[in-house]
Structure formats: C-alpha cells, structure tokens
Design a protein around this motif. Sequence first.
Motif, PDB file in Angstrom:
ATOM      1  N   GLY A  65       0.706  -1.310  -0.087  1.00  0.00           N
ATOM      2  CA  GLY A  65      -0.029   0.166   0.072  1.00  0.00           C
ATOM      3  C   GLY A  65       0.801   1.199  -0.105  1.00  0.00           C
ATOM      4  N   THR A  66       2.040   1.137   0.033  1.00  0.00           N
ATOM      5  CA  THR A  66       2.859   2.114  -0.040  1.00  0.00           C
ATOM      6  C   THR A  66       2.897   2.994  -1.200  1.00  0.00           C
ATOM      7  OG1 THR A  66       4.469   1.262   1.592  1.00  0.00           O
ATOM      8  CG2 THR A  66       5.323   3.107   0.445  1.00  0.00           C
ATOM      9  N   LEU A  67       2.766   4.202  -1.211  1.00  0.00           N
ATOM     10  CA  LEU A  67       2.851   4.890  -2.443  1.00  0.00           C
ATOM     11  C   LEU A  67       4.049   5.741  -2.679  1.00  0.00           C
ATOM     12  CD1 LEU A  67       1.161   6.628  -4.910  1.00  0.00           C
ATOM     13  CD2 LEU A  67       0.939   8.433  -3.234  1.00  0.00           C
ATOM     14  N   SER A  68       4.660   5.679  -3.862  1.00  0.00           N
ATOM     15  CA  SER A  68       6.033   6.030  -4.209  1.00  0.00           C
ATOM     16  C   SER A  68       5.884   6.688  -5.634  1.00  0.00           C
ATOM     17  CB  SER A  68       7.144   4.920  -4.243  1.00  0.00           C
ATOM     18  OG  SER A  68       6.777   4.005  -5.536  1.00  0.00           O
ATOM     19  N   TRP A  69       6.856   7.724  -5.709  1.00  0.00           N
ATOM     20  CA  TRP A  69       6.832   8.372  -7.222  1.00  0.00           C
ATOM     21  C   TRP A  69       8.432   8.611  -7.491  1.00  0.00           C
ATOM     22  CZ3 TRP A  69       9.090  13.330  -7.964  1.00  0.00           C
ATOM     23  CH2 TRP A  69       9.209  14.056  -6.652  1.00  0.00           C
ATOM     24  N   ALA A  70       8.558   8.900  -8.806  1.00  0.00           N
ATOM     25  CA  ALA A  70      10.095   8.929  -9.197  1.00  0.00           C
ATOM     26  C   ALA A  70       9.924   9.823 -10.435  1.00  0.00           C
ATOM     27  CB  ALA A  70      10.673   7.568  -9.481  1.00  0.00           C
ATOM     28  N   GLY A  71      11.043  10.596 -10.702  1.00  0.00           N
ATOM     29  CA  GLY A  71      11.180  11.259 -11.817  1.00  0.00           C
ATOM     30  C   GLY A  71      11.406  12.901 -11.485  1.00  0.00           C
ATOM     31  N   VAL A  72      11.381  13.725 -12.501  1.00  0.00           N
ATOM     32  CA  VAL A  72      11.487  15.225 -12.320  1.00  0.00           C
ATOM     33  C   VAL A  72      10.508  15.889 -12.795  1.00  0.00           C
ATOM     34  CG1 VAL A  72      13.065  17.109 -13.094  1.00  0.00           C
ATOM     35  CG2 VAL A  72      14.168  14.685 -12.756  1.00  0.00           C
ATOM     36  N   PRO A  73       9.641  16.461 -11.808  1.00  0.00           N
ATOM     37  CA  PRO A  73       8.242  17.228 -12.300  1.00  0.00           C
ATOM     38  C   PRO A  73       8.744  18.237 -13.202  1.00  0.00           C
ATOM     39  CG  PRO A  73       8.561  16.721  -9.754  1.00  0.00           C
ATOM     40  CD  PRO A  73       9.982  16.461 -10.362  1.00  0.00           C
ATOM     41  N   PRO A  74       7.570  18.358 -14.109  1.00  0.00           N
ATOM     42  CA  PRO A  74       7.720  19.401 -15.128  1.00  0.00           C
ATOM     43  C   PRO A  74       7.486  20.830 -14.896  1.00  0.00           C
ATOM     44  CG  PRO A  74       5.938  18.224 -15.476  1.00  0.00           C
ATOM     45  CD  PRO A  74       6.683  17.361 -14.332  1.00  0.00           C
ATOM     46  N   THR A  75       6.752  20.822 -13.677  1.00  0.00           N
ATOM     47  CA  THR A  75       6.528  22.160 -12.931  1.00  0.00           C
ATOM     48  C   THR A  75       6.817  22.342 -11.641  1.00  0.00           C
ATOM     49  OG1 THR A  75       4.396  21.350 -12.355  1.00  0.00           O
ATOM     50  CG2 THR A  75       4.343  22.415 -14.424  1.00  0.00           C
ATOM     51  N   PRO A  76       7.338  23.501 -11.078  1.00  0.00           N
ATOM     52  CA  PRO A  76       7.713  23.706  -9.644  1.00  0.00           C
ATOM     53  C   PRO A  76       6.643  23.095  -8.754  1.00  0.00           C
ATOM     54  CG  PRO A  76       7.457  25.758 -10.954  1.00  0.00           C
ATOM     55  CD  PRO A  76       7.414  24.730 -11.908  1.00  0.00           C
ATOM     56  N   GLY A  77       7.051  23.068  -7.384  1.00  0.00           N
ATOM     57  CA  GLY A  77       5.927  22.923  -6.524  1.00  0.00           C
ATOM     58  C   GLY A  77       5.176  21.722  -6.517  1.00  0.00           C
ATOM     59  N   PHE A  78       5.582  20.619  -7.229  1.00  0.00           N
ATOM     60  CA  PHE A  78       4.900  19.226  -7.413  1.00  0.00           C
ATOM     61  C   PHE A  78       4.764  18.709  -6.124  1.00  0.00           C
ATOM     62  CE2 PHE A  78       5.411  14.788  -7.714  1.00  0.00           C
ATOM     63  CZ  PHE A  78       4.341  14.394  -8.726  1.00  0.00           C
ATOM     64  N   ARG A  79       5.668  18.604  -5.258  1.00  0.00           N
ATOM     65  CA  ARG A  79       5.565  17.743  -4.187  1.00  0.00           C
ATOM     66  C   ARG A  79       4.588  18.273  -3.279  1.00  0.00           C
ATOM     67  NH1 ARG A  79      10.212  14.646  -0.637  1.00  0.00           N
ATOM     68  NH2 ARG A  79       9.133  14.102   0.945  1.00  0.00           N
ATOM     69  N   ARG A  80       4.769  19.750  -3.095  1.00  0.00           N
ATOM     70  CA  ARG A  80       3.678  20.114  -2.177  1.00  0.00           C
ATOM     71  C   ARG A  80       2.336  20.185  -2.651  1.00  0.00           C
ATOM     72  NH1 ARG A  80       1.287  24.745  -2.888  1.00  0.00           N
ATOM     73  NH2 ARG A  80       2.680  25.388  -4.533  1.00  0.00           N
ATOM     74  N   ARG A  81       2.034  20.189  -3.946  1.00  0.00           N
ATOM     75  CA  ARG A  81       0.726  19.939  -4.221  1.00  0.00           C
ATOM     76  C   ARG A  81       0.207  18.695  -4.094  1.00  0.00           C
ATOM     77  NH1 ARG A  81       2.981  23.262  -8.529  1.00  0.00           N
ATOM     78  NH2 ARG A  81       2.859  21.798 -10.081  1.00  0.00           N
ATOM     79  N   LEU A  82       1.192  17.709  -4.434  1.00  0.00           N
ATOM     80  CA  LEU A  82       0.921  16.229  -4.316  1.00  0.00           C
ATOM     81  C   LEU A  82       0.532  15.984  -2.716  1.00  0.00           C
ATOM     82  CD1 LEU A  82       0.710  13.211  -5.272  1.00  0.00           C
ATOM     83  CD2 LEU A  82       3.134  13.002  -4.942  1.00  0.00           C
ATOM     84  N   GLU A  83       1.327  16.354  -1.943  1.00  0.00           N
ATOM     85  CA  GLU A  83       1.123  16.186  -0.408  1.00  0.00           C
ATOM     86  C   GLU A  83      -0.364  16.765  -0.128  1.00  0.00           C
ATOM     87  OE1 GLU A  83       4.408  17.353   1.749  1.00  0.00           O
ATOM     88  OE2 GLU A  83       5.533  15.529   1.288  1.00  0.00           O
ATOM     89  N   ASP A  84      -0.615  17.934  -0.559  1.00  0.00           N
ATOM     90  CA  ASP A  84      -1.537  18.547  -0.037  1.00  0.00           C
ATOM     91  C   ASP A  84      -3.058  17.967  -0.545  1.00  0.00           C
ATOM     92  OD1 ASP A  84      -0.511  20.665   1.020  1.00  0.00           O
ATOM     93  OD2 ASP A  84      -0.758  22.026  -0.623  1.00  0.00           O
ATOM     94  N   ARG A  85      -2.872  17.460  -1.900  1.00  0.00           N
ATOM     95  CA  ARG A  85      -3.922  16.577  -2.360  1.00  0.00           C
ATOM     96  C   ARG A  85      -4.301  15.363  -1.469  1.00  0.00           C
ATOM     97  NH1 ARG A  85      -3.125  17.641  -9.040  1.00  0.00           N
ATOM     98  NH2 ARG A  85      -3.542  20.014  -9.082  1.00  0.00           N
ATOM     99  N   LEU A  86      -3.227  14.827  -1.370  1.00  0.00           N
ATOM    100  CA  LEU A  86      -3.425  13.679  -0.420  1.00  0.00           C
ATOM    101  C   LEU A  86      -3.828  13.736   0.763  1.00  0.00           C
ATOM    102  CD1 LEU A  86       0.064  11.699  -1.586  1.00  0.00           C
ATOM    103  CD2 LEU A  86      -2.193  11.020  -2.139  1.00  0.00           C
ATOM    104  N   ALA A  87      -3.624  14.822   1.480  1.00  0.00           N
ATOM    105  CA  ALA A  87      -4.036  15.165   2.599  1.00  0.00           C
ATOM    106  C   ALA A  87      -5.356  15.485   2.497  1.00  0.00           C
ATOM    107  CB  ALA A  87      -3.299  16.371   3.170  1.00  0.00           C
TER     108      ALA A  87
END
Length: 226
Positions: free
Chosen positions: A190-212
């Motif tokens: 069930g662990t979620l992971s991601w890899a790569g270089v986001p094409p836009t800045p702030g990807f991680r923050r937006r991903l965490e916000d949407r998951l939260a």
Amino acid sequence: MTALPQPRHGSREETLISVARTLDRCTVLGPGVRAVVWVQGCPLRCHGCVAAETLPFEGGTSRTVADLTDWLCHLDGIEGVTLSGGEPFSQAAALAALLDAVRERRPDFGAMAYSGFRHEALRRGGPDRLALLERLDLLVDGPYVAARHGSLRWRGSDNQRLVPLTDRYARSLAEPDSTAGVEVSVEPDGTLSWAGVPPTPGFRRRLEDRLAARGFVLHTEARRER
C-alpha cells in the motif's frame, strides 16, 4: 587499455552504502528502463529539493555492496542503474565499488548519476570522486535552482547539464529535450511512491496537499527508518 582509478575502500563486499530508497524499474530517470538507488545524505541544501528527506546524513538504511550487487544483477530487463539522492558523490568510493562488482557479472551494465556539483568541480574533488566519474556513462550536474525550473528531460532546472562521459547514450541525448515526466506506483503493502523530475515547480507540495485532502499522508523511506 587505460586502468581506471581505484577508489579507496576496505573489503568491497562489506563496504556499506547509506541508502534512502531503491526502485526496481524506472523510465523517467535516464535512458531506457533502469533501476534507481537514492543514497542518503547531501551537503547541499537546494531550495525546493523534491527529495528533502534524503538530505540528512542520518537515517536511511545501511546496505552492503554485496547486497546491492545481488539485487541489481537479479533484475531482468533493465539497461542499467541511476544513482541519485542525496548526493552520490558523498559516497563515491562505495558506489564505484558497487559498479565494479555489478560489471564483473553484467559487463554491459549502464550507469548514470546525479550530482549537485559541477562536473569540473568533481574532477578536482579527489581520487574517490574521480573513480566514480570514470565508471559513469552519463552525469546530470549542478544544483537545482527553483527560479530556473524547466520542463527538461531528466533534470529540474536549466542550469543543470547532461554530461556524456561515454558514447553509450549518444542516441538518447540526440532526442528532443523535453520532460520525461513522473511515475507514480503503489507497492503491494500500500505504500505510494513516485519517481522522476516534475515538469513544474511545487509538484511535491501539491501532491502532499491533494493526498492530505483525501485523508492520506505521504511518508518517506528516510522518515520510516528514523
């Protein structure tokens, strides 16, 4: 034939590498299908780093060169390995030993690495860093600069360079320079992971916000090991 510079280490099989996480298969961090090793620890503090959990030298998991060699050599259908982090050149001797050990069993195994340091600085950085450089086919160099974020293949900002160290990936480097994207996967536990270089800045923050917003929390490998 020119002899490669030898890294300084003890028993190669028992040499330890501090690892933040590994991935068996990835298509967005280098040419073809690759395994990825994210090392733990980086002396740099690039603003906006998408792998901030790999920055502290504390944490991670200590794995031997022998263990990682067996893992890589038993993976089917991969072209090579990408070394990321963290800062791979902070563990240059151990990673050079790892590539030597893998290539004894898989001689045509490719190797690529990321570094926050410029190629020119790494070449002046001592025998261990030179030894790792001499074993790589491709280097992505330079610190991530958030103000210069770009939609670029395998790198986050336009100051970072793709530095070919052999001609192995010449055909890939001749292709259009556009983002390779991001891969998201869910492990059997069930662990979620991601890899790569986001094409836009702030990807991680937006991903965490949407998951939260949906009741999920993104945990990192490094945090779980502490």
